[in-house]
Design a protein around this motif. Sequence first.
Motif, PDB file in Angstrom:
ATOM      1  N   HIS A 117       0.691  -1.071  -0.012  1.00 28.90           N
ATOM      2  CA  HIS A 117       0.144  -0.050   0.277  1.00 28.90           C
ATOM      3  C   HIS A 117       0.829   1.137   0.178  1.00 28.90           C
ATOM      4  O   HIS A 117       2.163   1.088  -0.115  1.00 28.90           O
ATOM      5  CB  HIS A 117      -1.043  -0.127   1.216  1.00 28.90           C
ATOM      6  CG  HIS A 117      -0.457  -0.172   2.661  1.00 28.90           C
ATOM      7  ND1 HIS A 117      -0.276  -1.291   3.254  1.00 28.90           N
ATOM      8  CD2 HIS A 117      -0.411   0.995   3.306  1.00 28.90           C
ATOM      9  CE1 HIS A 117       0.258  -0.837   4.417  1.00 28.90           C
ATOM     10  NE2 HIS A 117       0.288   0.386   4.607  1.00 28.90           N
ATOM     11  N   HIS A 119       1.509   3.936   2.357  1.00 21.44           N
ATOM     12  CA  HIS A 119       1.993   4.567   3.394  1.00 21.44           C
ATOM     13  C   HIS A 119       3.528   4.567   3.134  1.00 21.44           C
ATOM     14  O   HIS A 119       4.098   3.657   2.572  1.00 21.44           O
ATOM     15  CB  HIS A 119       1.908   3.623   4.676  1.00 21.44           C
ATOM     16  CG  HIS A 119       0.371   3.845   5.357  1.00 21.44           C
ATOM     17  ND1 HIS A 119      -0.244   2.893   5.879  1.00 21.44           N
ATOM     18  CD2 HIS A 119      -0.183   5.137   5.229  1.00 21.44           C
ATOM     19  CE1 HIS A 119      -1.556   3.509   6.364  1.00 21.44           C
ATOM     20  NE2 HIS A 119      -1.540   4.904   5.942  1.00 21.44           N
ATOM     21  N   ASP A 121       5.972   3.545   4.974  1.00 21.45           N
ATOM     22  CA  ASP A 121       6.710   2.449   5.271  1.00 21.45           C
ATOM     23  C   ASP A 121       6.559   1.249   4.157  1.00 21.45           C
ATOM     24  O   ASP A 121       7.406   0.151   4.368  1.00 21.45           O
ATOM     25  CB  ASP A 121       6.486   1.886   6.717  1.00 21.45           C
ATOM     26  CG  ASP A 121       5.224   1.678   6.904  1.00 21.45           C
ATOM     27  OD1 ASP A 121       4.299   2.303   6.267  1.00 21.45           O
ATOM     28  OD2 ASP A 121       4.750   0.806   7.937  1.00 21.45           O
ATOM     29  N   HIS A 122       5.942   1.621   3.195  1.00 19.02           N
ATOM     30  CA  HIS A 122       5.996   0.761   2.099  1.00 19.02           C
ATOM     31  C   HIS A 122       6.165   1.135   0.836  1.00 19.02           C
ATOM     32  O   HIS A 122       7.118   0.410  -0.039  1.00 19.02           O
ATOM     33  CB  HIS A 122       4.403   0.007   1.893  1.00 19.02           C
ATOM     34  CG  HIS A 122       4.003  -0.495   3.346  1.00 19.02           C
ATOM     35  ND1 HIS A 122       4.355  -2.087   3.790  1.00 19.02           N
ATOM     36  CD2 HIS A 122       3.391  -0.011   4.396  1.00 19.02           C
ATOM     37  CE1 HIS A 122       3.899  -2.283   4.868  1.00 19.02           C
ATOM     38  NE2 HIS A 122       3.228  -1.018   5.346  1.00 19.02           N
ATOM     39  N   HIS A 180      -6.542  -2.622   5.249  1.00 18.50           N
ATOM     40  CA  HIS A 180      -5.301  -2.384   6.021  1.00 18.50           C
ATOM     41  C   HIS A 180      -5.624  -2.639   7.388  1.00 18.50           C
ATOM     42  O   HIS A 180      -6.764  -3.002   7.690  1.00 18.50           O
ATOM     43  CB  HIS A 180      -4.938  -0.715   5.990  1.00 18.50           C
ATOM     44  CG  HIS A 180      -3.648  -0.397   6.571  1.00 18.50           C
ATOM     45  ND1 HIS A 180      -3.718  -0.106   7.930  1.00 18.50           N
ATOM     46  CD2 HIS A 180      -2.475  -0.062   6.220  1.00 18.50           C
ATOM     47  CE1 HIS A 180      -2.423   0.014   8.267  1.00 18.50           C
ATOM     48  NE2 HIS A 180      -1.565   0.225   7.260  1.00 18.50           N
TER      49      HIS A 180
HETATM   50 ZN   LIG Z   1       0.113   1.080   6.308  1.00 15.26          ZN
END
Ligand SMILES: [Zn+2]
Length: 336
Positions: A117, A119, A121-122, A180
């Motif tokens: 996704h 965000h 951190d991805h 999520h």
């Molecule tokens: Zn996330």
Amino acid sequence: MVKPILITLAAALVLAVAWSADQWRQRPDLNHYREYFAPHRDGAAAAPPGAQLEVTYFGTSTLLISDGETALMTDGFFTRPDLGTLLFAGLAPDRQLITRALRQAGITSLAAVIPVHSHHDHAMDAPEVARQTGALLVGSESTANIGRGWGLPEHQIRVPRSGEPLRFGRFTVTLLVSKHAPMPRLIARISGHGKSIEQPLQHPAALGDYKEGGSFAVVIEHPEGNLLVQGSAGYVPGLLQGIQADTVFLGIGGLSKQSAAYREAYYRETVAAVGASRVIPIHWDDFTLPYSTPLQPMNLLINDFTVEMDFILGAAESVAGTQVIILPRWGSSLLL
Ligand SMILES: [Zn+2]
């Protein structure tokens, strides 16, 4: 009358702050689960040609999946900004750090980089990973907009329909729109839970600019075995019915904050739904620590790794022959 109430409130506040500070300092010990660690292998990028699949872990949901001929990566997150930077500074991929990380991992070319996704951190580094490796950036429209904002050419961006199979060498990759993990309301608001990035994202960007943009269950089929990468601990009932996978890379971050019923449903709708015999927890490490330091579980204020691992171990035990494996270090790899 007012004074005792104020004193009680002040005392409660002091206790709450002291408790939070204590939880912030404490982390579960990963070594408690040593017996589940993958046998030590140094993360060489290439599996022997024509042999088994090799998977290498780089923290959060970043996985390198290779059959020796074709290599794919989920997320490709290496910059790992610290908490201060996340909250108070602009975010952008660290080009030099990514070059170093890819070189250290022996990665020169990738067929696709697939954020689960959008965000930070991805997805934040994925366009730079694509630029350096020639990979196709595959994901949501939000992820595509992160790529566009970073100057990745349109021919290197692909937004598949949910359920549309994509071929890379002998791999077939299918993204299914899932969910999520639930988040506390404030964090959900800050992180754009359920929201999309509508325009090419300009850098440096604020943490809240990396809106979720839809979360995927990533199904990776290969003649040597099928994998499911569930990067975030959310699920859609029935979504994975009819899909078979031998190994599930299971996002566990946030599960400790959910009810036991939620955890059970999550496991049933992911690992059990695809009939996997191998479960590899991912997204358990503190992603505000730099990539060069050892992976460590998040602090107890955020998450309780022990609750999550004990749940996974218990659930796996209920189906004979299910193996749980932890990839404990940056660059730990496993032949499947
Ligand atoms: Zn996330």
